[in-house]
Design an enzyme around this catalytic site. Sequence first.
Site, mmCIF file in Angstrom:
data_model
loop_
_atom_site.group_PDB
_atom_site.id
_atom_site.type_symbol
_atom_site.label_atom_id
_atom_site.label_comp_id
_atom_site.label_asym_id
_atom_site.label_seq_id
_atom_site.Cartn_x
_atom_site.Cartn_y
_atom_site.Cartn_z
ATOM 1 N N LYS A 41 0.817 -1.209 0.000
ATOM 2 C CA LYS A 41 0.000 0.000 0.000
ATOM 3 C C LYS A 41 0.856 1.266 0.000
ATOM 4 O O LYS A 41 0.408 2.314 -0.488
ATOM 5 C CB LYS A 41 -0.984 0.022 1.175
ATOM 6 C CG LYS A 41 -0.424 0.232 2.548
ATOM 7 C CD LYS A 41 -1.529 0.118 3.592
ATOM 8 C CE LYS A 41 -1.004 0.339 5.004
ATOM 9 N NZ LYS A 41 -0.799 1.750 5.315
ATOM 10 N N ARG A 120 -7.744 3.853 12.783
ATOM 11 C CA ARG A 120 -7.329 2.474 13.057
ATOM 12 C C ARG A 120 -8.387 1.702 13.839
ATOM 13 O O ARG A 120 -8.288 0.479 13.960
ATOM 14 C CB ARG A 120 -6.009 2.455 13.838
ATOM 15 C CG ARG A 120 -4.802 2.862 13.003
ATOM 16 C CD ARG A 120 -3.520 2.649 13.776
ATOM 17 N NE ARG A 120 -2.345 3.020 13.022
ATOM 18 C CZ ARG A 120 -1.691 2.221 12.184
ATOM 19 N NH1 ARG A 120 -2.162 0.991 11.980
ATOM 20 N NH2 ARG A 120 -0.624 2.616 11.551
ATOM 21 N N ARG A 159 12.377 -10.510 2.623
ATOM 22 C CA ARG A 159 13.107 -9.238 2.733
ATOM 23 C C ARG A 159 14.425 -9.427 3.484
ATOM 24 O O ARG A 159 14.505 -10.160 4.468
ATOM 25 C CB ARG A 159 12.258 -8.191 3.470
ATOM 26 C CG ARG A 159 11.109 -7.680 2.674
ATOM 27 C CD ARG A 159 10.549 -6.378 3.202
ATOM 28 N NE ARG A 159 10.172 -6.397 4.601
ATOM 29 C CZ ARG A 159 9.363 -5.500 5.164
ATOM 30 N NH1 ARG A 159 8.871 -4.505 4.428
ATOM 31 N NH2 ARG A 159 9.047 -5.567 6.440
ATOM 32 N N ARG A 192 15.096 -9.280 9.427
ATOM 33 C CA ARG A 192 14.554 -8.750 10.672
ATOM 34 C C ARG A 192 13.730 -9.818 11.371
ATOM 35 O O ARG A 192 13.091 -10.652 10.735
ATOM 36 C CB ARG A 192 13.668 -7.531 10.399
ATOM 37 C CG ARG A 192 14.406 -6.350 9.834
ATOM 38 C CD ARG A 192 13.549 -5.103 9.669
ATOM 39 N NE ARG A 192 12.112 -5.338 9.718
ATOM 40 C CZ ARG A 192 11.212 -4.375 9.507
ATOM 41 N NH1 ARG A 192 11.608 -3.156 9.212
ATOM 42 N NH2 ARG A 192 9.928 -4.643 9.557
ATOM 43 N N ARG A 203 1.637 -11.178 13.038
ATOM 44 C CA ARG A 203 1.304 -9.796 12.680
ATOM 45 C C ARG A 203 0.029 -9.735 11.847
ATOM 46 O O ARG A 203 -0.827 -8.866 12.046
ATOM 47 C CB ARG A 203 2.457 -9.155 11.902
ATOM 48 C CG ARG A 203 3.679 -8.860 12.748
ATOM 49 C CD ARG A 203 4.895 -8.576 11.880
ATOM 50 N NE ARG A 203 4.755 -7.358 11.080
ATOM 51 C CZ ARG A 203 5.593 -7.029 10.104
ATOM 52 N NH1 ARG A 203 6.600 -7.817 9.788
ATOM 53 N NH2 ARG A 203 5.421 -5.906 9.448
#
Length: 261
Positions: A41, A120, A159, A192, A203
């Site tokens: 996004k 949110r 990543r 990470r 998550r």
Amino acid sequence: MSAQKVRIAWIQGGAAKCEILPPLPSRLFRLVLLGAPGVGKGTQAELLCERLGTCHLSTGDIFRAAKCLAEGERSPALGAALGYMRRGDLVPDQTVLDLIRERTGCIRCRGGFLLDGFPRTVAQAEAFAKIMEQEQIPLDAVLNYDLPIEKVVARLSGRRTCPNCKAVFHVTALPPRVEGVCDHCGTKLQQREDDRPEAVRVRMEVYEKSTKPLTDFYQQRGLLLTIEAEGTPEEIYQRTLTALGSARGGKLRHPSRTNAD
């Protein structure tokens, strides 16, 4: 640098004003942006703001900039938010809403807006709806970028980040020239902790649980446009234009670049 990039009024709030007003776009859009980590996004926000001429109003930018502003440059709500952040606490709804109220001039911006990171919660969405009603400004749509969880896991778990220069690579989509080594400074790349597959799944579960009431809220009001976030950035952008055009009752063509420059 253009006001579209600087957004002084948004960053500082209060009486701060952008020195240069954004050019009038060919079509005015007032949008809210939703999407889980890894759906792309951020890339879509850049494309939409560049091509539609809207101002990218990110609450994350406010919080990041707060640490760099002198105390005299911080609005009351910004100072309060910084206090919570320094203590490691979540910024409560009321303080976030105060930040938005300090920035109603940005909500009225003649270039329109793409609101990213807010609301949110349903409570924030309800309060924002009242703000928009008081300002007599309609919200055009809520763009919800969606991608199957397995594909989000593949994107994020691939990543690799350079701990030295912070460059980001991807093992398949953007691999370094030498495997595991940063192209820019030669430092060994790292994954990470929150990009490991098990962490990404957690998550996503948290995001979906917290966001479902919000998407339901906007769905019930006929504002939610769910966009499939699979494919190239250009394909997803064109999909977004099609969804916005359908919501407006007709095909939305690619705006002239001159309106966004």
